[in-house]
Write a protein that holds these residues in place. Structure first.
Motif, short mmCIF file in Angstrom:
data_model
loop_
_atom_site.label_atom_id
_atom_site.label_comp_id
_atom_site.label_asym_id
_atom_site.label_seq_id
_atom_site.Cartn_x
_atom_site.Cartn_y
_atom_site.Cartn_z
N UNK A 1 0.83 -1.19 0.00
CA UNK A 1 0.00 0.00 0.00
C UNK A 1 0.87 1.24 0.00
N UNK A 2 0.35 2.31 -0.61
CA UNK A 2 1.02 3.60 -0.52
C UNK A 2 0.85 4.14 0.90
N UNK A 3 1.91 4.63 1.49
CA UNK A 3 1.80 5.28 2.80
C UNK A 3 2.04 6.78 2.66
N UNK A 4 2.30 7.23 1.45
CA UNK A 4 2.46 8.66 1.22
C UNK A 4 2.60 8.94 -0.26
N UNK B 1 1.55 24.49 1.41
CA UNK B 1 0.38 23.72 1.01
C UNK B 1 0.84 22.33 0.59
N UNK B 2 0.19 21.29 1.11
CA UNK B 2 0.51 19.91 0.77
C UNK B 2 -0.77 19.19 0.39
N UNK B 3 -0.74 18.49 -0.75
CA UNK B 3 -1.91 17.74 -1.22
C UNK B 3 -1.51 16.30 -1.48
N UNK B 4 -2.41 15.36 -1.14
CA UNK B 4 -2.16 13.94 -1.40
C UNK B 4 -2.36 13.10 -0.16
N UNK B 5 -1.80 11.88 -0.18
CA UNK B 5 -1.90 10.96 0.94
C UNK B 5 -0.86 11.35 1.99
N UNK B 6 -1.32 11.68 3.20
CA UNK B 6 -0.44 12.19 4.24
C UNK B 6 -1.01 11.85 5.62
N UNK B 7 -0.19 12.02 6.65
CA UNK B 7 -0.66 11.80 8.01
C UNK B 7 -1.61 12.93 8.41
N UNK B 8 -2.72 12.55 9.06
CA UNK B 8 -3.66 13.55 9.54
C UNK B 8 -3.07 14.21 10.79
N UNK B 9 -2.92 15.53 10.79
CA UNK B 9 -2.13 16.21 11.84
C UNK B 9 -2.91 16.59 13.08
N UNK B 10 -3.38 15.58 13.85
CA UNK B 10 -4.11 15.91 15.06
C UNK B 10 -3.36 15.51 16.33
N UNK B 11 -2.26 14.77 16.20
CA UNK B 11 -1.43 14.43 17.36
C UNK B 11 0.03 14.62 16.97
N UNK C 1 -3.12 6.36 10.38
CA UNK C 1 -3.35 7.79 10.57
C UNK C 1 -3.24 8.58 9.27
N UNK C 2 -3.34 7.91 8.13
CA UNK C 2 -3.19 8.58 6.85
C UNK C 2 -4.53 8.66 6.10
N UNK C 3 -4.65 9.72 5.32
CA UNK C 3 -5.80 9.89 4.45
C UNK C 3 -5.40 10.80 3.32
N UNK C 4 -6.29 10.93 2.37
CA UNK C 4 -6.03 11.76 1.20
C UNK C 4 -6.70 13.11 1.39
N UNK D 1 4.04 26.85 15.53
CA UNK D 1 3.89 26.06 14.31
C UNK D 1 2.44 25.61 14.21
N UNK D 2 1.90 25.62 13.01
CA UNK D 2 0.52 25.17 12.82
C UNK D 2 0.42 24.27 11.59
N UNK D 3 -0.57 23.40 11.60
CA UNK D 3 -0.89 22.58 10.44
C UNK D 3 -2.36 22.21 10.55
N UNK D 4 -3.09 22.32 9.44
CA UNK D 4 -4.52 21.99 9.42
C UNK D 4 -4.90 21.55 8.02
N UNK D 5 -5.88 20.64 7.95
CA UNK D 5 -6.26 20.15 6.64
C UNK D 5 -7.65 19.55 6.61
N UNK D 6 -8.15 19.38 5.39
CA UNK D 6 -9.41 18.71 5.12
C UNK D 6 -9.09 17.42 4.37
N UNK D 7 -9.67 16.31 4.84
CA UNK D 7 -9.34 15.00 4.29
C UNK D 7 -10.62 14.24 3.92
N UNK D 8 -10.52 13.49 2.85
CA UNK D 8 -11.64 12.67 2.41
C UNK D 8 -11.14 11.70 1.35
N UNK D 9 -11.33 10.42 1.58
CA UNK D 9 -10.93 9.48 0.55
C UNK D 9 -10.24 8.28 1.14
N UNK D 10 -9.54 7.56 0.31
CA UNK D 10 -8.85 6.35 0.72
C UNK D 10 -7.35 6.60 0.67
N UNK D 11 -6.75 6.65 1.85
CA UNK D 11 -5.31 6.83 1.90
C UNK D 11 -4.62 5.50 1.93
#
Length: 328
Positions: A72-75, A88-98, A134-137, A151-161
């Motif tokens: 599987x792709x992990x990134x 700005x980063x787009x694609x399969x990445x770790x969701x930045x909540x922890x 912890x990954x999503x697209x 430092x800050x990071x925030x994103x919107x995710x939806x899909x199959x990572x």
């Protein structure tokens, strides 16, 4: 003679790396000893790479990661970095909540992440069963502001990572803020608000809240993070604290207390692990091993002990394709 500079179409940096982590565990349960491979050790290797920008300053880059065991792709991301305060980063990445899982398991001083990260952030004991690591697209923005103090990071995710089991149209939000009190001390807070797919196709809530404290002066380190989660109708909570010291940059001694309750309404679902570990880097940061002893406090006096040996290796190569100017 007139001289003319001919722009190039390929001025990039290609970095390829591969890594492996193999763990074997000897554990006791009711005085019966078994040898096996604990949950997260199933992933023994990754292939990853990064392609630097084709524009001056390296403001655009792409990277990928592939799990050779799970296939599987992990990134897989494309990033644009016009300024230090806005990326700005787009694609399969770790969701930045922890913050804990921003450390690679190969560089972490303990064997494996905390229970809360494993259960609530989509790793081997994922409470949702998705095991997304912890990954999503999605698309995220990040940066450093206030003269580097925030430092800050925030994103919107939806899909199959990483996992293809969470296939729905629901949008998930994830974000994290880190306050650097001193160069060695930082405080973090994060959240994820989203929904995930149940087996019958319906959606259920998946919300997470985290807070942590982090200290590292290059030798002595201390980390602690608390995570609270709502998964469908189940409320969970976990907290860990770990600390230790690096000696001569090669030897690390660390201790961790890690407590997690899967359902706060059912005390029998609580488990607390107390662990001691020793790490030895044999060659730079690339080859080494880690030994860890863990005592688990379980309900009804079913305590158990485990001894884990982890071998880590990483290697890579960098190919530089530099731009050339042609004159005539």
């Amino acid at each position: 003679m007139r001289r003319r500079l001919v722009p190039t179409i390929a001025a990039m940096l290609l970095a390829m790396s591969a890594s492996a982590q193999v763990k074997a565990s000897l554990s006791s349960s009711n005085m019966i000893y078994t040898i096996g491979f604990p949950g997260e050790s199933a992933r023994i290797g990754t292939l990853s790479g990064v392609v630097g920008a084709i524009n001056p300053g390296g403001r655009v880059s792409a990277d990928f990661g592939f799990d050779v065991v799970e296939k599987n792709l992990i990134g897989l991301t494309l990033a644009w970095r016009p300024a230090g305060w806005f990326n700005v980063t787009a694609g399969i990445q770790k969701m930045p909540f922890l913050f804990e899982n921003t450390f690679s398991p190969r560089s972490f001083e303990m064997v494996g992440y905390s229970q809360a990260t494993s259960v609530l952030a989509g790793y081997s004991m994922d409470i949702t069963g998705i095991n997304s690591r912890s990954r999503d697209c999605g698309i995220s923005v990040s940066g450093s502001i206030a003269n580097g103090h925030v430092d800050y990071v925030a994103g919107i995710f939806n899909g199959n990572g990483y996992s293809f089991r969470d296939n729905n149209r629901a949008k998930d939000f994830a974000g994290r803020v880190m306050l650097h009190v001193t160069p060695a001390l930082a405080l973090s807070a994060g959240t994820m608000q989203g929904r995930y797919s149940l087996e019958d196709g319906s959606l259920a809530d998946r919300d997470r809240y985290t807070a942590g404290i982090w200290y590292n002066d290059g030798s002595i380190f201390f980390r602690a993070e608390d995570m609270y989660g709502k998964t469908a109708d189940t409320f969970s909570n976990g907290i860990f604290a770990m600390g230790g010291i690096w000696l001569r940059g090669k030897y690390a001694f660390a201790a961790r207390v890690d407590s997690f309750i899967r359902d706060v309404d059912v005390r029998e679902t609580m488990r607390t692990d107390a662990a001691l570990s020793f790490s030895h880097l044999l060659y730079r940061q690339d080859i080494g091993y880690r030994v860890q002893f863990t005592h688990s406090f379980l309900p009804a006096g079913r305590d158990s002990d485990s001894l884990t040996l982890c071998f880590i290796c990483r290697f890579g190569t960098i190919i530089s394709l530099k731009s050339k100017s042609l004159a005539e």
